[in-house]
Design a protein around this motif. Structure first.
Motif, mmCIF file in Angstrom:
data_model
loop_
_atom_site.group_PDB
_atom_site.id
_atom_site.type_symbol
_atom_site.label_atom_id
_atom_site.label_comp_id
_atom_site.label_asym_id
_atom_site.label_seq_id
_atom_site.Cartn_x
_atom_site.Cartn_y
_atom_site.Cartn_z
ATOM 1 N N ILE A 185 0.735 -1.077 0.060
ATOM 2 C CA ILE A 185 -0.032 -0.164 -0.003
ATOM 3 C C ILE A 185 0.912 1.141 -0.207
ATOM 4 O O ILE A 185 1.414 1.520 0.977
ATOM 5 C CB ILE A 185 -1.070 0.027 1.200
ATOM 6 C CG1 ILE A 185 -1.682 -1.304 1.224
ATOM 7 C CG2 ILE A 185 -1.706 1.272 1.151
ATOM 8 C CD1 ILE A 185 -2.803 -1.395 2.602
ATOM 9 N N ALA B 175 -8.778 8.377 -3.775
ATOM 10 C CA ALA B 175 -9.774 7.699 -2.867
ATOM 11 C C ALA B 175 -10.649 8.898 -2.434
ATOM 12 O O ALA B 175 -12.005 8.476 -1.974
ATOM 13 C CB ALA B 175 -8.978 6.925 -1.548
ATOM 14 N N PRO C 289 -7.842 4.164 7.168
ATOM 15 C CA PRO C 289 -8.788 3.331 6.657
ATOM 16 C C PRO C 289 -9.657 3.851 5.748
ATOM 17 O O PRO C 289 -9.893 3.316 4.770
ATOM 18 C CB PRO C 289 -9.243 2.651 7.660
ATOM 19 C CG PRO C 289 -8.229 2.435 9.059
ATOM 20 C CD PRO C 289 -7.782 3.878 8.907
ATOM 21 N N GLU C 290 -10.417 4.927 6.172
ATOM 22 C CA GLU C 290 -11.413 5.399 5.557
ATOM 23 C C GLU C 290 -11.079 6.203 4.195
ATOM 24 O O GLU C 290 -11.889 6.823 3.297
ATOM 25 C CB GLU C 290 -12.179 6.550 6.367
ATOM 26 C CG GLU C 290 -11.344 7.648 7.045
ATOM 27 C CD GLU C 290 -10.909 7.361 8.354
ATOM 28 O OE1 GLU C 290 -10.846 8.327 9.044
ATOM 29 O OE2 GLU C 290 -10.694 6.386 8.701
ATOM 30 N N HIS C 291 -9.729 6.402 4.175
ATOM 31 C CA HIS C 291 -8.906 7.083 3.030
ATOM 32 C C HIS C 291 -8.042 6.320 2.238
ATOM 33 O O HIS C 291 -7.418 6.994 1.104
ATOM 34 C CB HIS C 291 -8.294 8.439 3.461
ATOM 35 C CG HIS C 291 -8.930 9.508 4.261
ATOM 36 N ND1 HIS C 291 -8.561 10.044 5.429
ATOM 37 C CD2 HIS C 291 -10.242 9.929 4.256
ATOM 38 C CE1 HIS C 291 -9.295 10.972 5.823
ATOM 39 N NE2 HIS C 291 -10.354 10.802 5.142
ATOM 40 N N LEU C 292 -8.223 5.081 2.324
ATOM 41 C CA LEU C 292 -7.484 4.286 1.500
ATOM 42 C C LEU C 292 -8.250 3.931 0.027
ATOM 43 O O LEU C 292 -9.370 4.185 -0.066
ATOM 44 C CB LEU C 292 -7.609 2.737 2.119
ATOM 45 C CG LEU C 292 -6.473 2.453 3.103
ATOM 46 C CD1 LEU C 292 -6.735 1.028 3.793
ATOM 47 C CD2 LEU C 292 -5.103 2.427 2.525
ATOM 48 N N ASP C 293 -7.438 3.883 -1.103
ATOM 49 C CA ASP C 293 -7.934 3.438 -2.495
ATOM 50 C C ASP C 293 -8.878 2.340 -2.052
ATOM 51 O O ASP C 293 -8.507 1.111 -1.327
ATOM 52 C CB ASP C 293 -6.875 3.052 -3.601
ATOM 53 C CG ASP C 293 -6.100 4.357 -3.914
ATOM 54 O OD1 ASP C 293 -6.331 5.246 -2.980
ATOM 55 O OD2 ASP C 293 -5.196 4.277 -4.571
ATOM 56 N N PRO C 294 -9.905 1.945 -2.786
ATOM 57 C CA PRO C 294 -10.697 0.870 -2.747
ATOM 58 C C PRO C 294 -10.134 -0.504 -2.785
ATOM 59 O O PRO C 294 -10.431 -1.524 -2.126
ATOM 60 C CB PRO C 294 -11.839 1.113 -3.794
ATOM 61 C CG PRO C 294 -11.892 2.512 -3.945
ATOM 62 C CD PRO C 294 -10.566 2.945 -3.841
ATOM 63 N N TYR D 145 -6.970 -1.197 -1.845
ATOM 64 C CA TYR D 145 -6.099 -1.509 -0.889
ATOM 65 C C TYR D 145 -7.173 -1.822 0.537
ATOM 66 O O TYR D 145 -6.374 -2.496 1.514
ATOM 67 C CB TYR D 145 -5.454 -0.549 -0.555
ATOM 68 C CG TYR D 145 -4.398 -0.044 -1.633
ATOM 69 C CD1 TYR D 145 -3.722 -1.152 -2.219
ATOM 70 C CD2 TYR D 145 -4.296 1.268 -1.957
ATOM 71 C CE1 TYR D 145 -2.903 -0.690 -3.542
ATOM 72 C CE2 TYR D 145 -3.375 1.561 -3.155
ATOM 73 C CZ TYR D 145 -2.851 0.529 -3.965
ATOM 74 O OH TYR D 145 -2.065 0.843 -4.929
ATOM 75 N N ARG D 146 -8.323 -1.649 0.571
ATOM 76 C CA ARG D 146 -8.903 -1.911 1.836
ATOM 77 C C ARG D 146 -9.338 -3.268 2.406
ATOM 78 O O ARG D 146 -9.534 -3.343 3.463
ATOM 79 C CB ARG D 146 -10.552 -1.210 1.659
ATOM 80 C CG ARG D 146 -10.632 0.402 1.454
ATOM 81 C CD ARG D 146 -11.680 0.899 1.051
ATOM 82 N NE ARG D 146 -11.663 2.380 0.698
ATOM 83 C CZ ARG D 146 -12.601 3.236 0.168
ATOM 84 N NH1 ARG D 146 -13.826 2.692 -0.089
ATOM 85 N NH2 ARG D 146 -12.171 4.354 -0.087
ATOM 86 N N ASP D 147 -9.013 -3.910 1.517
ATOM 87 C CA ASP D 147 -9.283 -5.553 2.004
ATOM 88 C C ASP D 147 -7.652 -6.025 2.137
ATOM 89 O O ASP D 147 -7.570 -7.083 2.456
ATOM 90 C CB ASP D 147 -9.936 -6.225 1.023
ATOM 91 C CG ASP D 147 -11.306 -5.676 1.088
ATOM 92 O OD1 ASP D 147 -11.903 -5.548 2.145
ATOM 93 O OD2 ASP D 147 -12.208 -6.125 0.219
#
Length: 278
Positions: free
Chosen positions: A102, A185, A268-273, A275-277
């Motif tokens: 990430i 993001a 976490p709320e600003h991660l690219d989609p 990378y969220r998992d």
């Protein structure tokens, strides 16, 4: 009252009305964040702060990134202390650490000591670079991925005398596949996401197609209309968004230049989609 003075039409603003020696209110944090998203790199002048205040300011916007290959990785502060920077990697257009699983969200770089002349830094708007491509090239890039690899930059560092174990670093960060076009993001803007420091090939293209297209995309960021240039002074702090910019440290000096940097990961709320998992 926090104010933003735009430096160029497409990127960069100087910030006034804030004292980074003091804790920020939630309202001030949000105001700075919105300015940062809009202008992509912010310049704070005459902020003679301590390392602890530097870290505290950074932690308003993300969590601390600790790249393990740096010798001072136990400290939140990464010290750049150079007199012979040419060829060390900063003097080519890049986004920071795109080889990481990430990539970091941003960095905050503070000037401690400068040579008598030189040592400027430039930033380029990678979103504008994407927008400036013709629609057919945009559509092609939207479909492509690229390999990012730490090897070349580490070999440069080793050749300059830095004591790194290349095999260990390659094992920790093997080559990784990334989209050529990154979708921001928070803003939803598309950014051209290839750079000379780390990007080695376009996955879907053959060798001849790579030879034609990849150098073009990498060099496209060099257009002056995408850029802003900062003439540092001690006490200046630059805060940039690594997701929508690239930067270049001008290696035009042979006297000491000392900078302190804090690099941050996204909340976490600003991660690219994508990378969220991860």
């Amino acid at each position: 009252m926090i104010e933003f003075k735009q430096v160029t039409k497409h990127i960069g603003a100087e910030v006034s009305g804030v004292d980074l020696r003091k804790p920020l209110s939630e309202g001030e944090v949000q105001e700075i964040r919105q300015g940062w998203l809009k202008y992509k790199v912010l310049f704070f002048r005459d902020q003679h702060i301590t390392d602890e205040e530097h870290v505290r300011f950074a932690e308003n916007f993300g969590t601390i990134n600790h790249p393990a290959f740096k010798k001072d990785s136990g400290s939140p502060i990464h010290i750049l202390d150079q007199t012979d920077p040419k060829g060390e990697g900063g003097d080519e257009w890049h986004s920071d650490n795109t080889f990481e699983p990430i990539p970091p969200m941003g960095s905050l770089l503070r000037c401690i000591h400068l040579p008598s002349v030189g040592g400027d830094t430039l930033w380029a708007n990678a979103c504008m670079a994407y927008e400036a491509l013709s629609p057919p090239i945009q559509r092609l890039c939207d479909e492509l991925t690229a390999i990012h690899d730490i090897t070349a930059s580490m070999k440069k560092a080793i050749s300059k005398g830095h004591d790194f174990d290349l095999a260990e670093i390659q094992a920790k960060w093997p080559p990784i596949e990334r989209p050529v076009v990154r979708v921001h993001a928070e803003t939803g803007l598309k950014a051209l996401f290839v750079n000379r420091a780390s990007t080695t090939r376009l996955v879907q293209l053959n060798d001849r197609e790579n030879e034609a297209l990849l150098p073009y995309l990498i060099d496209h960021i060099r257009s002056p209309e995408f850029q802003v240039r900062l003439n540092w002074r001690p006490g200046t702090l630059a805060f940039w968004d690594n997701r929508g910019t690239q930067h270049y440290a001008v290696a035009d000096y042979t006297e000491r230049r000392r900078m302190h940097r804090v690099t941050i990961n996204a909340f976490p709320e600003h991660l690219d989609p994508e990378y969220r998992d991860g």
